[in-house]
Design a protein around this motif. Sequence first.
Motif: not given
Length: 318
Positions: A162-188
Amino acid sequence: MSKPKLAYYLAGGCGGCDIAVVDLSEALVDVALQLDIVFWAPTVADVKYKDLEAMPDGSIDVGLFSGNVRNSEHEHIAKVLRQKCKVLIAFGICASCGGIKGLVNLHTTEQLLEKAYINTFSTDNPEKILPQTTVVVDGKYELTLPTLMDARALDQVVKVDYYIGGCPPYHEHIAKAFTALLSGQLPPPGSWITMGKAVCEVCDRNPVLKGKPKKLATEVKRTIDGAPSEDGCLLEEGYLCLGPVTQGDCGAKCPSANIPCRGCGGPIPGVKDFGLRAISAIASMLDNEELVDKIPDPVHLFYRYTLPSSFLGKRIKR
Ligand code: SF4
Ligand code: SF4
Ligand code: SF4
């Protein structure tokens, strides 16, 4: 139930991605409590590479790799993390596309070393000593240092999930990405973790979102040429904003601060070469061909964050 194991590595980056994780503030405590952080080098934990190398293959659930691959050490750890991690994520635009530090590919290693260690005004190096890859310390200890390479995105070295953009990634987006990771709701696998909208689509300055058409720019301006209006589309006013082709997970932070988007969020879904798509998008927004010649420094504008992963890759001199 055991907690998911996380590894984090900073390669050819500035550490800003690490700081963005800390920017989660209190949410960081919740995230940290749900994870078993087994490796975070070199910034946070004093874990040795040999400890990572000794871990069983596939024993780490998620690996976050920030920074680009710029030397032999980064390349080695990228390969080790690929072996040890079930899911490997390119975290931030350096790892995803090469990043701003990927602009080194416009120069040879010799040119860069000469500039950094010999030719700067503040350098006092009359013997023209350059960094060595092996050094003998106290006449008996041989120290081997990493070898510099052209900058590469992580997926130019190992498979990336998977890829996460941003320089750096925006913290609210990181929180959403961690939520997706921890819940297993990831894109293909192979996707960007993104809300899938361009910066323009979340920008308060966008006239289209207010039911008006976007006008073509009749001049090309830089921010040093004067302040833009408070609420008009920057691109309409001639400021070369890359919002049409950039992922808007930051919520259009730069345009909301009167600064054109520079593309750090990475390409919108389906785009392979960010720079090419950006050239096409900007050209289609200019009123006449003469304006194309007025675009300042096109390589740094269009490939600022993505040169290593682009079709160009680097400057080739024949
Ligand atoms: S993506 Fe930006 S913040 Fe992250 S390591 Fe690269 S330069 Fe630093
Ligand atoms: S071009 Fe820039 S300023 Fe205009 S709507 Fe898109 S993001 Fe906003
Ligand atoms: S507006 Fe563009 S350059 Fe600014 S933070 Fe967002 S994606 Fe990055």
